[in-house]
Write a protein that holds these residues in place. Structure first.
Motif, PDB file in Angstrom:
ATOM      1  N   ASN A 165       6.552   9.691  -0.152  1.00 37.13           N
ATOM      2  CA  ASN A 165       5.267   8.995  -0.135  1.00 37.13           C
ATOM      3  C   ASN A 165       4.440   9.417   1.080  1.00 37.13           C
ATOM      4  OD1 ASN A 165       3.557   7.005  -1.455  1.00 37.13           O
ATOM      5  ND2 ASN A 165       3.869   5.773   0.380  1.00 37.13           N
ATOM      6  N   TRP A 166       5.062   9.510   2.255  1.00 37.95           N
ATOM      7  CA  TRP A 166       4.337   9.947   3.450  1.00 37.95           C
ATOM      8  C   TRP A 166       3.873  11.391   3.320  1.00 37.95           C
ATOM      9  CZ3 TRP A 166       1.742   7.382   6.720  1.00 37.95           C
ATOM     10  CH2 TRP A 166       2.097   6.074   7.033  1.00 37.95           C
ATOM     11  N   GLY A 167       4.652  12.224   2.669  1.00 33.53           N
ATOM     12  CA  GLY A 167       4.227  13.602   2.432  1.00 33.53           C
ATOM     13  C   GLY A 167       2.994  13.655   1.548  1.00 33.53           C
ATOM     14  N   LEU A 168       2.993  12.820   0.495  1.00 28.84           N
ATOM     15  CA  LEU A 168       1.825  12.760  -0.379  1.00 28.84           C
ATOM     16  C   LEU A 168       0.592  12.242   0.361  1.00 28.84           C
ATOM     17  CD1 LEU A 168       3.451  11.344  -3.641  1.00 28.84           C
ATOM     18  CD2 LEU A 168       2.482  13.629  -3.320  1.00 28.84           C
ATOM     19  N   ILE A 169       0.799  11.259   1.227  1.00 28.85           N
ATOM     20  CA  ILE A 169      -0.319  10.743   2.014  1.00 28.85           C
ATOM     21  C   ILE A 169      -0.838  11.820   2.961  1.00 28.85           C
ATOM     22  CG2 ILE A 169      -0.966   9.095   3.833  1.00 28.85           C
ATOM     23  CD1 ILE A 169       1.041   7.128   2.503  1.00 28.85           C
ATOM     24  N   GLY A 170       0.073  12.512   3.622  1.00 29.12           N
ATOM     25  CA  GLY A 170      -0.327  13.528   4.591  1.00 29.12           C
ATOM     26  C   GLY A 170      -1.012  14.729   3.970  1.00 29.12           C
ATOM     27  N   PHE A 171      -0.512  15.205   2.860  1.00 29.40           N
ATOM     28  CA  PHE A 171      -1.050  16.416   2.248  1.00 29.40           C
ATOM     29  C   PHE A 171      -2.219  16.163   1.292  1.00 29.40           C
ATOM     30  CE2 PHE A 171       3.323  18.045   3.175  1.00 29.40           C
ATOM     31  CZ  PHE A 171       2.920  18.985   4.114  1.00 29.40           C
ATOM     32  N   PHE A 172      -2.154  15.048   0.570  1.00 29.42           N
ATOM     33  CA  PHE A 172      -3.132  14.828  -0.495  1.00 29.42           C
ATOM     34  C   PHE A 172      -3.918  13.523  -0.369  1.00 29.42           C
ATOM     35  CE2 PHE A 172       0.490  17.214  -2.344  1.00 29.42           C
ATOM     36  CZ  PHE A 172      -0.167  18.428  -2.510  1.00 29.42           C
ATOM     37  N   ARG A 173      -3.663  12.749   0.679  1.00 34.17           N
ATOM     38  CA  ARG A 173      -4.303  11.437   0.867  1.00 34.17           C
ATOM     39  C   ARG A 173      -4.092  10.551  -0.356  1.00 34.17           C
ATOM     40  NH1 ARG A 173      -9.516  12.137   4.617  1.00 34.17           N
ATOM     41  NH2 ARG A 173      -8.770  13.944   5.755  1.00 34.17           N
ATOM     42  N   PHE A 174      -2.883  10.590  -0.900  1.00 30.93           N
ATOM     43  CA  PHE A 174      -2.541   9.811  -2.090  1.00 30.93           C
ATOM     44  C   PHE A 174      -1.311   8.973  -1.786  1.00 30.93           C
ATOM     45  CE2 PHE A 174      -0.177   9.386  -6.124  1.00 30.93           C
ATOM     46  CZ  PHE A 174      -1.114   8.626  -6.816  1.00 30.93           C
ATOM     47  N   ASP A 175      -1.454   7.670  -1.872  1.00 31.10           N
ATOM     48  CA  ASP A 175      -0.352   6.738  -1.624  1.00 31.10           C
ATOM     49  C   ASP A 175       0.252   6.345  -2.972  1.00 31.10           C
ATOM     50  OD1 ASP A 175       1.378   4.708  -0.917  1.00 31.10           O
ATOM     51  OD2 ASP A 175      -0.035   3.749   0.449  1.00 31.10           O
ATOM     52  N   LEU A 176       1.377   6.946  -3.312  1.00 27.78           N
ATOM     53  CA  LEU A 176       2.012   6.722  -4.608  1.00 27.78           C
ATOM     54  C   LEU A 176       2.464   5.277  -4.774  1.00 27.78           C
ATOM     55  CD1 LEU A 176       2.971   7.973  -7.264  1.00 27.78           C
ATOM     56  CD2 LEU A 176       5.129   8.528  -6.117  1.00 27.78           C
ATOM     57  N   VAL A 177       3.034   4.690  -3.729  1.00 31.14           N
ATOM     58  CA  VAL A 177       3.503   3.304  -3.823  1.00 31.14           C
ATOM     59  C   VAL A 177       2.328   2.374  -4.110  1.00 31.14           C
ATOM     60  CG1 VAL A 177       4.562   1.410  -2.528  1.00 31.14           C
ATOM     61  CG2 VAL A 177       5.527   3.708  -2.373  1.00 31.14           C
ATOM     62  N   ALA A 178       1.225   2.570  -3.397  1.00 30.80           N
ATOM     63  CA  ALA A 178       0.041   1.733  -3.622  1.00 30.80           C
ATOM     64  C   ALA A 178      -0.521   1.957  -5.018  1.00 30.80           C
ATOM     65  CB  ALA A 178      -1.023   2.037  -2.574  1.00 30.80           C
ATOM     66  N   ALA A 179      -0.494   3.191  -5.493  1.00 31.44           N
ATOM     67  CA  ALA A 179      -1.016   3.489  -6.827  1.00 31.44           C
ATOM     68  C   ALA A 179      -0.177   2.820  -7.913  1.00 31.44           C
ATOM     69  CB  ALA A 179      -1.063   5.000  -7.047  1.00 31.44           C
ATOM     70  N   ILE A 180       1.127   2.798  -7.730  1.00 31.08           N
ATOM     71  CA  ILE A 180       2.013   2.218  -8.745  1.00 31.08           C
ATOM     72  C   ILE A 180       1.967   0.693  -8.711  1.00 31.08           C
ATOM     73  CG2 ILE A 180       4.434   1.908  -9.408  1.00 31.08           C
ATOM     74  CD1 ILE A 180       4.909   4.814  -8.545  1.00 31.08           C
ATOM     75  N   PHE A 181       1.931   0.118  -7.518  1.00 29.27           N
ATOM     76  CA  PHE A 181       2.091  -1.325  -7.388  1.00 29.27           C
ATOM     77  C   PHE A 181       0.797  -2.083  -7.084  1.00 29.27           C
ATOM     78  CE2 PHE A 181       6.314   0.431  -6.444  1.00 29.27           C
ATOM     79  CZ  PHE A 181       7.007  -0.169  -7.479  1.00 29.27           C
ATOM     80  N   GLY A 182      -0.364  -1.457  -7.244  1.00 32.55           N
ATOM     81  CA  GLY A 182      -1.618  -2.200  -7.177  1.00 32.55           C
ATOM     82  C   GLY A 182      -2.283  -2.286  -5.821  1.00 32.55           C
ATOM     83  N   GLY A 183      -2.166  -1.280  -5.003  1.00 35.23           N
ATOM     84  CA  GLY A 183      -2.843  -1.273  -3.707  1.00 35.23           C
ATOM     85  C   GLY A 183      -1.915  -1.592  -2.563  1.00 35.23           C
ATOM     86  N   GLN A 184      -2.333  -1.198  -1.374  1.00 39.72           N
ATOM     87  CA  GLN A 184      -1.482  -1.374  -0.197  1.00 39.72           C
ATOM     88  C   GLN A 184      -1.278  -2.836   0.177  1.00 39.72           C
ATOM     89  OE1 GLN A 184      -3.314   0.980   2.869  1.00 39.72           O
ATOM     90  NE2 GLN A 184      -2.093   2.769   2.341  1.00 39.72           N
ATOM     91  N   THR A 185      -2.204  -3.687  -0.193  1.00 43.11           N
ATOM     92  CA  THR A 185      -2.097  -5.085   0.197  1.00 43.11           C
ATOM     93  C   THR A 185      -1.443  -5.968  -0.863  1.00 43.11           C
ATOM     94  OG1 THR A 185      -4.334  -5.497  -0.597  1.00 43.11           O
ATOM     95  CG2 THR A 185      -4.092  -4.935   1.735  1.00 43.11           C
ATOM     96  N   SER A 186      -1.076  -5.394  -2.002  1.00 43.75           N
ATOM     97  CA  SER A 186      -0.409  -6.208  -3.026  1.00 43.75           C
ATOM     98  C   SER A 186       0.980  -6.605  -2.534  1.00 43.75           C
ATOM     99  CB  SER A 186      -0.315  -5.456  -4.352  1.00 43.75           C
ATOM    100  OG  SER A 186       0.704  -4.490  -4.308  1.00 43.75           O
ATOM    101  N   GLY A 187       1.432  -7.737  -3.008  1.00 40.73           N
ATOM    102  CA  GLY A 187       2.720  -8.260  -2.566  1.00 40.73           C
ATOM    103  C   GLY A 187       3.876  -7.326  -2.865  1.00 40.73           C
ATOM    104  N   LEU A 188       3.886  -6.759  -4.058  1.00 46.28           N
ATOM    105  CA  LEU A 188       4.993  -5.876  -4.442  1.00 46.28           C
ATOM    106  C   LEU A 188       5.006  -4.598  -3.615  1.00 46.28           C
ATOM    107  CD1 LEU A 188       7.377  -5.844  -6.299  1.00 46.28           C
ATOM    108  CD2 LEU A 188       5.957  -4.884  -8.085  1.00 46.28           C
ATOM    109  N   ALA A 189       3.841  -4.029  -3.349  1.00 42.29           N
ATOM    110  CA  ALA A 189       3.779  -2.826  -2.510  1.00 42.29           C
ATOM    111  C   ALA A 189       4.265  -3.137  -1.101  1.00 42.29           C
ATOM    112  CB  ALA A 189       2.358  -2.278  -2.472  1.00 42.29           C
ATOM    113  N   ARG A 190       3.897  -4.290  -0.578  1.00 43.06           N
ATOM    114  CA  ARG A 190       4.344  -4.660   0.769  1.00 43.06           C
ATOM    115  C   ARG A 190       5.854  -4.839   0.824  1.00 43.06           C
ATOM    116  NH1 ARG A 190       0.300  -8.015   4.204  1.00 43.06           N
ATOM    117  NH2 ARG A 190       2.299  -8.385   5.147  1.00 43.06           N
ATOM    118  N   ILE A 191       6.436  -5.364  -0.258  1.00 41.91           N
ATOM    119  CA  ILE A 191       7.901  -5.493  -0.321  1.00 41.91           C
ATOM    120  C   ILE A 191       8.543  -4.110  -0.308  1.00 41.91           C
ATOM    121  CG2 ILE A 191       9.807  -6.172  -1.841  1.00 41.91           C
ATOM    122  CD1 ILE A 191       8.056  -8.600  -2.664  1.00 41.91           C
ATOM    123  N   ILE A 192       7.987  -3.174  -1.082  1.00 43.48           N
ATOM    124  CA  ILE A 192       8.528  -1.807  -1.117  1.00 43.48           C
ATOM    125  C   ILE A 192       8.425  -1.180   0.268  1.00 43.48           C
ATOM    126  CG2 ILE A 192       8.260   0.509  -2.103  1.00 43.48           C
ATOM    127  CD1 ILE A 192       9.365  -1.578  -4.072  1.00 43.48           C
TER     128      ILE A 192
END
Length: 75
Positions: free
Chosen positions: A18-45
């Motif tokens: 996930n950090w590699g994707l953020i660094g190279f492509f500015r894409f947060d896979l966890v946030a994309a799958i679980f509804g944004g960086q501030t969603s409860g499920l993403a924060r748990i992950i």
């Protein structure tokens, strides 16, 4: 390697990808799958990945013979 160690390493690898994707492509896979960086499920992950990283530090200081020949727990 115990099941907990394997799980922790798996989560650390997911975090690294996930950090590699953020660094190279500015894409947060966890946030994309679980509804944004501030969603409860993403924060748990994110939290589980962080705790797994801290737990994996213990593997760094184990003698290699302990890691290779550790008996598997009986099921």
């Amino acid at each position: 390697m115990s099941g907990l160690q394997r799980t922790a390493l798996t989560l650390v690898i997911i975090g690294a990808i996930n950090w590699g994707l953020i660094g190279f492509f500015r894409f947060d896979l966890v946030a994309a799958i679980f509804g944004g960086q501030t969603s409860g499920l993403a924060r748990i992950i994110y939290g589980l990945v962080g705790i797994s990283g801290l737990y994996s530090l213990t593997l760094l200081f184990k003698p290699s013979s302990e890691l290779e020949h550790a008996p598997e727990p009986s099921r």
